[in-house]
Design a protein around this motif. Structure first.
Motif, PDB file in Angstrom:
ATOM      1  N   GLU A 141       6.349  -1.700 -10.600  1.00  0.00           N
ATOM      2  CA  GLU A 141       7.063  -2.966 -10.716  1.00  0.00           C
ATOM      3  C   GLU A 141       8.557  -2.736 -10.832  1.00  0.00           C
ATOM      4  N   ASN A 142       8.921  -1.703 -11.596  1.00  0.00           N
ATOM      5  CA  ASN A 142      10.335  -1.391 -11.715  1.00  0.00           C
ATOM      6  C   ASN A 142      10.916  -1.001 -10.368  1.00  0.00           C
ATOM      7  N   THR A 153      15.864   6.089  -2.812  1.00  0.00           N
ATOM      8  CA  THR A 153      14.812   5.987  -3.815  1.00  0.00           C
ATOM      9  C   THR A 153      13.615   6.881  -3.520  1.00  0.00           C
ATOM     10  N   LYS A 159      -0.507  -1.952 -14.292  1.00  0.00           N
ATOM     11  CA  LYS A 159       0.840  -1.427 -14.110  1.00  0.00           C
ATOM     12  C   LYS A 159       0.876  -0.001 -13.590  1.00  0.00           C
ATOM     13  N   ARG A 217       9.713   5.822 -11.914  1.00  0.00           N
ATOM     14  CA  ARG A 217      10.392   5.313 -13.116  1.00  0.00           C
ATOM     15  C   ARG A 217       9.459   4.558 -14.043  1.00  0.00           C
ATOM     16  N   ASN A 266       6.726   2.659 -13.600  1.00  0.00           N
ATOM     17  CA  ASN A 266       5.736   1.887 -12.867  1.00  0.00           C
ATOM     18  C   ASN A 266       6.314   1.298 -11.599  1.00  0.00           C
ATOM     19  N   LYS A 270      16.572  -5.483  -5.690  1.00  0.00           N
ATOM     20  CA  LYS A 270      17.965  -5.582  -6.117  1.00  0.00           C
ATOM     21  C   LYS A 270      18.889  -4.962  -5.069  1.00  0.00           C
ATOM     22  N   MET A 296      11.423  -3.997  -8.274  1.00  0.00           N
ATOM     23  CA  MET A 296      12.622  -4.714  -8.712  1.00  0.00           C
ATOM     24  C   MET A 296      13.880  -4.017  -8.212  1.00  0.00           C
ATOM     25  N   GLN A 297      13.852  -2.689  -8.279  1.00  0.00           N
ATOM     26  CA  GLN A 297      15.022  -1.931  -7.857  1.00  0.00           C
ATOM     27  C   GLN A 297      15.247  -2.091  -6.349  1.00  0.00           C
TER      28      GLN A 297
END
Ligand SMILES: [Zn+2]
Length: 91
Positions: free
Chosen positions: A50-51, A73, A3, A46, A48, A58, A54-55
């Motif tokens: 992976e977040n 970002t 991660k 944020r 890691n 999204k 995802m963001q």
């Protein structure tokens, strides 16, 4: 799960990135074995990557352009495009 490994800031691939000591600014330095370049990251977004993935996904699904997401970002456009292409191949 690794991660704490970010994606490469040059080629945006996650699987060749290894820790490569600490940079002279005190940031973690990483080395990518695909493009054989190092890069530093002050923080892993944020918590890691992976977040962040995802963001980004999204925001993409909400109709934001990669350019907008990149500036929002602070993720390189190349990286955002990497996720955009990944999403397209899934759909
Ligand atoms: Zn790379």
């Amino acid at each position: 799960m690794k991660k704490e490994t970010p994606i490469c800031h040059h080629c945006a691939r996650p699987e060749g990135v290894k820790k490569h000591g600490i940079g002279n600014t005190g940031n973690q330095r990483y080395f990518c074995r695909f493009c054989k370049r190092t890069f530093q990251t002050r923080y892993i977004y944020r918590g890691n990557e992976e977040n962040m993935a995802m963001q980004i996904k999204k925001l993409l699904s909400q109709g934001h352009t990669p350019e907008q997401i990149s500036s929002e970002t602070q993720v390189r456009l190349q990286t955002v495009n990497y996720y955009a292409e990944e999403m397209e191949s899934v759909c």
